[in-house]
Design a protein around this motif. Structure first.
Motif, PDB file in Angstrom:
ATOM      1  N   GLU A   1       0.828  -1.201   0.000  1.00 51.83           N
ATOM      2  CA  GLU A   1       0.000   0.000   0.000  1.00 51.83           C
ATOM      3  C   GLU A   1       0.863   1.251   0.000  1.00 51.83           C
ATOM      4  OE1 GLU A   1      -2.955  -2.370   2.996  1.00 51.83           O
ATOM      5  OE2 GLU A   1      -1.140  -1.316   3.571  1.00 51.83           O
ATOM      6  N   SER A   2       0.278   2.326  -0.498  1.00 55.42           N
ATOM      7  CA  SER A   2       0.935   3.630  -0.437  1.00 55.42           C
ATOM      8  C   SER A   2      -0.131   4.717  -0.487  1.00 55.42           C
ATOM      9  CB  SER A   2       1.916   3.802  -1.604  1.00 55.42           C
ATOM     10  OG  SER A   2       1.240   3.714  -2.841  1.00 55.42           O
TER      11      SER A   2
ATOM     12  N   GLY B   1      -0.950   6.982   2.137  1.00 53.46           N
ATOM     13  CA  GLY B   1      -1.472   7.520   3.379  1.00 53.46           C
ATOM     14  C   GLY B   1      -0.760   8.791   3.790  1.00 53.46           C
TER      15      GLY B   1
ATOM     16  N   LEU C   1      -5.311   6.377  -1.942  1.00 56.50           N
ATOM     17  CA  LEU C   1      -4.536   5.214  -1.544  1.00 56.50           C
ATOM     18  C   LEU C   1      -4.381   4.275  -2.733  1.00 56.50           C
ATOM     19  CD1 LEU C   1      -6.142   4.337   1.924  1.00 56.50           C
ATOM     20  CD2 LEU C   1      -4.283   5.929   1.410  1.00 56.50           C
TER      21      LEU C   1
ATOM     22  N   CYS D   1      -2.787   0.269  -3.848  1.00 55.32           N
ATOM     23  CA  CYS D   1      -2.358  -1.042  -3.360  1.00 55.32           C
ATOM     24  C   CYS D   1      -1.993  -1.886  -4.576  1.00 55.32           C
ATOM     25  CB  CYS D   1      -3.466  -1.692  -2.556  1.00 55.32           C
ATOM     26  SG  CYS D   1      -3.122  -3.390  -2.045  1.00 55.32           S
TER      27      CYS D   1
ATOM     28  N   TYR E   1      -6.176  -0.758   5.419  1.00 51.43           N
ATOM     29  CA  TYR E   1      -5.595  -2.006   4.948  1.00 51.43           C
ATOM     30  C   TYR E   1      -6.217  -2.422   3.610  1.00 51.43           C
ATOM     31  CZ  TYR E   1      -4.001  -2.557   9.785  1.00 51.43           C
ATOM     32  OH  TYR E   1      -3.416  -2.373  11.008  1.00 51.43           O
TER      33      TYR E   1
ATOM     34  N   THR F   1      -1.628   1.374   6.049  1.00 51.82           N
ATOM     35  CA  THR F   1      -1.089   2.717   5.880  1.00 51.82           C
ATOM     36  C   THR F   1      -1.914   3.686   6.729  1.00 51.82           C
ATOM     37  OG1 THR F   1      -0.412   4.406   4.265  1.00 51.82           O
ATOM     38  CG2 THR F   1      -2.455   3.220   3.791  1.00 51.82           C
ATOM     39  N   GLN F   2      -1.236   4.561   7.442  1.00 53.78           N
ATOM     40  CA  GLN F   2      -1.912   5.476   8.353  1.00 53.78           C
ATOM     41  C   GLN F   2      -2.505   6.651   7.585  1.00 53.78           C
ATOM     42  OE1 GLN F   2      -2.307   5.367  11.897  1.00 53.78           O
ATOM     43  NE2 GLN F   2      -3.686   7.093  11.476  1.00 53.78           N
TER      44      GLN F   2
END
Length: 123
Positions: free
Chosen positions: A6-7, A9, A20, A22, A94, A117-118
């Motif tokens: 993932e990326s 966030g 986001l 994934c 997620y 990812t937050q």
């Protein structure tokens, strides 16, 4: 090789937007149902949005009209576009991929999860 990465966030102000991404590897992505889940501190993980292989979508009531899930099978990637974000959207997000019936292990494992990812919505 991590199956789901993932990326996207980060920190965003209320009313702002984030995307986001994934990206999947190591299994036949195009047949999987893909989804985004989130977990806020002290709360259970919940479904945010999902999309089947034939692009049927499902959304949590709290994000309908604000979030959009999409997929690009050529890139083995699923996206979550989040608009008009609210502080209550703050959570770890997620990515998930679930193998539907009647497909078997040839196509990959039954279920995959990303590392999370937050996403923080705050002024």
């Amino acid at each position: 090789q991590v199956p789901l990465v993932e990326s996207g966030g980060g920190l965003v102000q209320p009313g702002g937007s984030l995307r986001l991404s994934c990206t999947a590897s190591g299994f036949i992505f195009k047949i999987y149902t893909v989804g985004w889940y989130r977990q806020a501190p002290g709360k259970q993980r919940e479904l945010v949005a999902s999309m089947t292989a034939d692009v049927n979508t499902r959304y949590a009531e709290s994000v309908k009209g604000r979030f959009t899930i999409s997929r690009d099978n050529a890139e083995n990637t699923v996206y979550l576009d989040m608009n008009n974000m609210k502080p209550e959207d703050t959570a770890v997000y997620y990515c998930n991929a679930e193998r539907p019936q009647p497909y078997n292990d040839y196509f990959g494992q039954r279920n995959y999860w990303g590392q999370g990812t937050q996403v923080t919505v705050s002024s």
